[in-house]
Design a protein around this motif. Structure first.
Motif, PDB file in Angstrom:
ATOM      1  N   VAL A  95      50.878  61.154 103.678  1.00 17.98           N
ATOM      2  CA  VAL A  95      51.495  60.349 104.716  1.00 17.98           C
ATOM      3  C   VAL A  95      52.762  59.659 104.224  1.00 17.98           C
ATOM      4  CG1 VAL A  95      49.361  59.919 105.989  1.00 17.98           C
ATOM      5  CG2 VAL A  95      50.047  58.345 104.168  1.00 17.98           C
ATOM      6  N   GLY A  96      53.186  60.019 103.008  1.00 19.24           N
ATOM      7  CA  GLY A  96      54.409  59.412 102.484  1.00 19.24           C
ATOM      8  C   GLY A  96      54.245  57.917 102.283  1.00 19.24           C
ATOM      9  N   LEU A  97      55.214  57.175 102.784  1.00 15.92           N
ATOM     10  CA  LEU A  97      55.193  55.735 102.540  1.00 15.92           C
ATOM     11  C   LEU A  97      54.539  54.946 103.679  1.00 15.92           C
ATOM     12  CD1 LEU A  97      58.720  55.298 100.944  1.00 15.92           C
ATOM     13  CD2 LEU A  97      56.520  55.295  99.785  1.00 15.92           C
ATOM     14  N   ASP A  98      53.841  55.658 104.576  1.00 16.52           N
ATOM     15  CA  ASP A  98      53.233  54.979 105.732  1.00 16.52           C
ATOM     16  C   ASP A  98      52.353  53.806 105.343  1.00 16.52           C
ATOM     17  OD1 ASP A  98      54.515  56.751 107.256  1.00 16.52           O
ATOM     18  OD2 ASP A  98      52.728  57.623 108.217  1.00 16.52           O
ATOM     19  N   ASN A  99      51.529  54.012 104.300  1.00 17.67           N
ATOM     20  CA  ASN A  99      50.621  52.944 103.891  1.00 17.67           C
ATOM     21  C   ASN A  99      51.386  51.688 103.507  1.00 17.67           C
ATOM     22  OD1 ASN A  99      48.293  54.390 104.255  1.00 17.67           O
ATOM     23  ND2 ASN A  99      48.307  55.240 102.176  1.00 17.67           N
ATOM     24  N   PHE A 100      52.520  51.902 102.839  1.00 16.76           N
ATOM     25  CA  PHE A 100      53.294  50.745 102.378  1.00 16.76           C
ATOM     26  C   PHE A 100      53.972  50.046 103.546  1.00 16.76           C
ATOM     27  CE2 PHE A 100      52.694  53.465  98.740  1.00 16.76           C
ATOM     28  CZ  PHE A 100      52.323  52.554  97.759  1.00 16.76           C
ATOM     29  N   GLU A 101      54.381  50.849 104.542  1.00 18.31           N
ATOM     30  CA  GLU A 101      54.949  50.225 105.740  1.00 18.31           C
ATOM     31  C   GLU A 101      53.895  49.395 106.451  1.00 18.31           C
ATOM     32  OE1 GLU A 101      56.934  53.105 108.263  1.00 18.31           O
ATOM     33  OE2 GLU A 101      58.032  53.810 106.494  1.00 18.31           O
TER      34      GLU A 101
END
Lengths: 313, 438, 296
Positions: free
Chosen positions: A74-80
């Motif tokens: 999911v790429g950087l989704d978690n960090f967003e």
């Protein structure tokens, strides 16, 4: 050992200047090999058992892994999502609060204890053991006793405060005072542990330096700042780094004392990671919280490294 | 170092990929295999075997009927059961049959494809078996309930008599309960006793479980928790009136409900039916004092469901058995047979004999249960044990675990007096919106 | 500090002022110091005292309001029960095996690697060291599942080897020993090199003997951490005969009921061995490097 007195001017084993350049390449190779030969036995275990899982964790922080199914990228989704997550912000603030207050208090208490118990007194062995006791006593027992001592209505702490006309706070039952209560108990619990490390460090301070300082008429405080502290720097650095990381990762005492409550007033990052992972089954998301925690720790550690390097030179 | 870095990354990536690829569907289940002589060994997960005899009881009863099947118990920790099970399932080392301790984790296992479809076993079960619907997802069943506790009201007859207050008659609403708690407290104080009217343990279930089950239209997933308000106001009122120990004292003094009720510190106790066996055992070995007690149906929200002619509404998650999909194909039939036995009359009888409330409450099972030594045999106790509409505490939803976490924070914040009920509800609703909607 | 131990003769050279200042105050200070330490000890030992008291109570008397400091009656039976009801001897044996092995490996490999990090310069050394420290900063719960899957595939789960592997190669020992090695004057190693000692010889003959206090504290800490570790054994050890004390004690907690008195009895029994080991081990905190006679 006492015969090994070396004249500083003559650097032994170093070849004269013209030879140095030609041999430097093979010297580098040689010292690399020797260096790795020392590190390798530990490194193999470390790399396989710790480093690889940690790298996997970094990978998982960019997936929607839920332990059983596939880990979708999911790429950087978690960090967003972390940016919007108010519970995460709460956990982060609480952890910072804990670290900022806990670190200096523990550092002071453990160094004080170590200085106090680094003497040739009768019974010092007993007192050292006692100081270490909170660390070896079961954390559950500690939580039970301290919770009882700090109980707002029936606890002795508030009764004693009452004698001085102070209306004691609710401690672990109050969202304002729960964190100070935990910090208090954790300083009390860990001071013996770090005292042990300081005690080992104090054995590196040459007694001759104290004698010399005393002859120069230095006061006890001057001897402490001019002899003890500089000689203790490697230990202090080690203790500070370990204490910082341990404070950011604090978990067990919080779990047994307040379990994050009342409300979210003592929720810390490690607990948040555990909840998101094992309770809510969002391991990908939990990994991204762990990565943030890692980044904070590593930034503080690098900062401490730089400060330490500057002080050394 | 520089040259090694890419290698390390490559190796790690490879391992990561294997991990994701084989996640949990890996089929090497630990140890047991089916032999050629028709003998089968099944492994079954249980916790704290020394102090929790139910697993061995069912296994022994089953083996007595099916001598060619051996059931091996694999021991887990009672409080960390799901953490250990998650690890074992992920690594493919979990046993053939494992227990669904509550419904909170059932969704995780089911949606993570860690449970075999056992619809054929469930369909063949007695219609009276409690809690079997809870394990049904999209028309298929993934576990069978073997025990179904329910929350009831324990009361101490001696303390009620001492205080001069009428015993519960099965018709109580929560307001009746609150009034009785206050009256008993006052009466006992007059009689020189320090015991309080009631004791409510620190768990969120003691308030929220009832509220969710009894309030019409209450829906955990809606994110609207206003149905909790009357329940919390009543508890706060009881705390202020001194009729029950406040939550702060319960947590700071690590009070246990067994000691509070068992040593007559409180005259009433809302608690699950599992406590019956503990209380019997503790009265027998002297840990609990010797007094007359009984159980009554849980107090109701209003009179419509109260009284012995109605069916009182209460709550509790069933405890079920599911089959690990990694099981050896040759053992599936034996495992299903075991499930059918455990959830059926045979398992129920075996469990009732050791004081456990089975999911199947037939009259024969009730007779066995109330034949236990020391158990109160009045009609109200039997009614309370056997008759109820027990709703699940944790509806099977993807967001249940998250919402329960939020509501637990609400519980501690409100009962410690850190926030008002209204502010707490607003905060919980806001968090539900941001954390449980993805 | 050494003043009270110095023989009278060298003191003649010291200024008389200092002498007068020290002697009359010394006994008072010492009595005061002891008084403070005794009161502090009592306060520090309070939870332990509570553990002992609780271990002599019956289960339902452990938690009361207000706390009951004298058990009534004394339930000595708990100490008998715990040996009969549990496998305390097996748990003690396993915990001891783990603690000793882990401590040995950690001290050995940790100090060996620490020498490489502190005394030998080679490219990439500092970065590698930072990687070591970095892993300490990652909470174990976050990566324990991937690690568990890996170790299970290696066939190590549900064996004592898993715990040894987990604990023995930590970065903690490397870091601690490295810092201590850096306190050793470089001149000592230089002189040893002239005498023809290899780097391995310096590590064994010079560094290790000088660093006894550091080895002592690393050993004590590793031993205690392994002894008290709960989460590691919890995840990896399933078979009854592999359990450690911390896991074993948890078996007194079933789903709805906990035998608190027995848990406290077990906790008392599990603390005592470490207390003895600490009492014996702390005497190695005597001047190490400080007494090497290096003149700065």
């Amino acid at each position: 050992m006492s015969t090994l007195v070396v004249d500083d001017d003559r650097r032994a084993g170093e070849p004269p200047a013209p030879l140095r350049r030609r041999r430097s390449l093979s010297l580098t190779l040689r010292s690399t090999l020797v260096g790795w030969s020392f590190i390798l036995p530990n490194f193999i275990g470390f790399a396989v058992l710790t480093l690889v899982p940690v790298v996997i964790l970094f990978y998982m922080s960019m997936t929607s892994w839920n332990v059983f199914g596939a880990a979708n990228w999911v790429g950087l989704d978690n960090f967003e999502r972390l940016l919007q997550d108010r519970s995460f912000h709460k956990a982060l603030t609480n952890t910072l609060y804990y670290a900022v207050v806990h670190i200096p208090l523990t550092l002071g208490a453990s160094l004080g204890l170590a200085l106090l118990l680094n003497r040739k007194l009768k019974g010092v062995a007993f007192f050292r053991t006692v100081a270490f006791f909170p660390y070896i006593t079961s954390v559950v027992a500690i939580a039970v006793v301290w919770n009882m001592l700090l109980s707002p209505d029936t606890g002795p702490v508030n009764q004693i405060l009452g004698w001085f006309g102070i209306d004691g706070p609710g401690w672990t039952t109050s969202s304002t005072w729960a964190m100070p209560a935990i910090i208090l108990v954790s300083v009390w619990r860990e001071m013996g542990y770090y005292m042990l490390l300081f005690l080992a460090g104090l054995q590196t301070v040459p007694t001759q330096l104290y004698e010399a300082a005393r002859l120069d008429g230095a006061s006890a405080w001057q001897r402490f700042t001019n002899v003890t502290l500089p000689c203790l720097r490697p230990t202090t650095f080690f203790v500070t780094v370990m204490l910082t990381i341990a404070s950011f990762k604090v978990l067990d005492l919080v779990l047994v004392m307040t379990n994050g409550g009342p409300g979210q007033s003592t929720l810390v990052l490690s607990q948040y990671i555990f909840n998101k992972g094992f309770v809510e089954n969002q391991f990908g998301y939990a990994s991204s919280v762990a990565v943030v925690l890692f980044l904070i720790c590593i930034a503080v550690t690098i900062f401490q490294f730089l400060v330490n390097k500057r002080r050394e030179s | 170092m520089k040259r090694r870095t890419p290698m390390v990354i490559a190796a790690t990536a490879a391992i990561a990929l294997t991990l994701t690829a084989c996640g949990g569907s890996d089929g090497d289940t630990a140890g047991s295999t089916s032999g050629g002589d028709g003998k089968v060994t099944l492994s079954l997960a249980g916790w704290s075997l020394a102090s929790t005899p139910e697993f061995k009881t069912i296994a022994d009863a089953f083996t007595a009927q099916n001598p060619n099947v051996t059931v091996e118990l694999k021991e887990y920790d009672a409080t960390n059961y799901d953490t250990q099970m998650t690890a074992d399932l992920a690594a493919g080392t979990a046993p053939d049959i494992f227990v669904q301790k509550n419904l909170k984790m059932f969704y995780t296992y089911q949606s993570g494809q860690q449970l075999l479809d056992v619809s054929d076993v469930t369909n063949a079960l007695d219609a009276a078996t409690g809690g079997k619907d809870a394990y049904t997802v999209d028309g298929k069943s993934y576990a069978v309930p073997y025990r179904q506790d329910s929350w009831v009201l324990y009361y101490n007859k001696d303390l009620f008599n001492k205080a001069g207050v009428a015993l519960p008659d099965g018709s109580w609403t929560w307001d009746d309960y609150a009034n009785a708690a206050k009256a008993v407290t006052t009466g006992l104080k007059g009689a020189g006793s320090k015991a309080l009217g009631t004791y409510q343990h620190s768990w969120q279930s003691t308030v929220q479980g009832f509220a969710l089950a009894q309030t019409a239209g209450a829906d955990l997933a809606s994110g609207d928790f206003s149905y909790l308000k009357p329940y919390y106001e009543r508890v706060l009122d009881l705390q202020d009136a001194g009729a029950q120990v406040p939550l702060g004292t319960v947590t700071t003094n690590s009070l246990t409900y067994q000691a509070q009720f068992g040593t007559q510190q409180a005259a009433m106790l809302p608690m699950g039916s599992w406590y019956i066996a503990t209380l019997l055992q503790q009265q027998a070995n002297g840990e609990a004092e010797d007094f007359e007690w009984g159980i009554a149906p849980a107090p109701q929200l209003d009179a419509s469901t109260a009284g012995t002619s109605a069916t009182p509404v209460t709550f509790a998650d069933p405890t079920g058995l599911g089959i690990n999909p990694g099981i050896d194909k040759g053992k599936v039939d034996a495992a299903k047979k075991f499930l059918a036995f455990a959830a059926g009359e045979g398992g129920a009888q075996a469990l009732a004999k050791i004081g456990i409330t089975p999911a199947l409450l037939s009259d024969a099972v009730t007779d066995t249960y109330f034949g236990l030594e020391g158990i109160p045999t009045d009609d109200l106790s039997k009614f309370a044990w056997q008759t109820h509409d027990t709703r699940p505490e944790n509806p099977v939803l993807p967001t249940t675990a998250i919402l329960q976490n939020i509501l637990n924070d609400f519980h501690t914040a409100v009962l410690s007096g850190s926030v008002s009920v209204d502010d707490g509800l607003a905060e919980a609703a806001a968090r539900a919106k941001s954390e449980a909607s993805f | 500090m050494a003043a009270t131990l110095t023989p009278p003769t060298p003191r003649i050279e010291e200024p008389p002022v200092a002498d007068r200042r020290r002697s009359p105050l010394a006994p008072v200070g010492r009595v005061l110091g002891y008084a403070v330490m005794i009161i502090a000890s009592a306060a520090i030992l309070l939870p332990f005292a509570w553990m002992i008291i609780s271990s002599l109570k019956s289960n339902n008397q452990v938690f009361t309001i207000p706390i009951q400091w004298i058990p009534d009656p004394f339930v000595w039976q708990n100490y008998l029960d715990i040996w009969q009801k549990s496998d305390m001897s097996t748990w003690l044996k396993n915990t001891l095996i783990l603690s000793v092995t882990v401590t040995f490996l950690q001290v050995l490999t940790g100090s060996f690697a620490a020498y490489g990090f502190s005394r030998i310069r080679f490219p990439g050394r500092d970065v590698l060291f930072l990687v070591y420290i970095g892993t300490i900063a990652v909470p174990w719960q976050a990566y324990m599942i991937p690690q568990f899957i890996m170790l299970s595939k290696m066939g190590l789960s549900n064996t004592l080897w898993a715990i040894i592997a987990l604990q023995a190669f930590g970065a903690f020992g490397v870091f601690l020993m490295k810092q201590y090695f850096e306190s050793v004057p470089e001149e000592l190693s230089e002189a040893a090199r002239i005498d023809g000692l290899s780097e391995y010889g310096i590590w064994r003959r010079i560094m290790m003997p000088l660093c006894v206090p550091a080895i002592a504290s690393l050993s004590l800490i590793t031993f205690v951490n392994t002894w008290n570790d709960y989460l590691g054994p919890l995840i990896y050890l399933r078979d009854r005969d592999l359990w450690t004390i911390q896991i074993g004690l948890k078996t007194f907690i079933s789903q709805y009921n906990a035998e608190h008195a027995l848990i406290m009895t077990g906790s008392v029994l599990s603390v005592l061995p470490i207390a003895v080991i600490f009492l014996l081990g702390q005497r190695y905190f005597v001047e190490g490097i400080a007494s090497t006679g290096v003149k700065g």
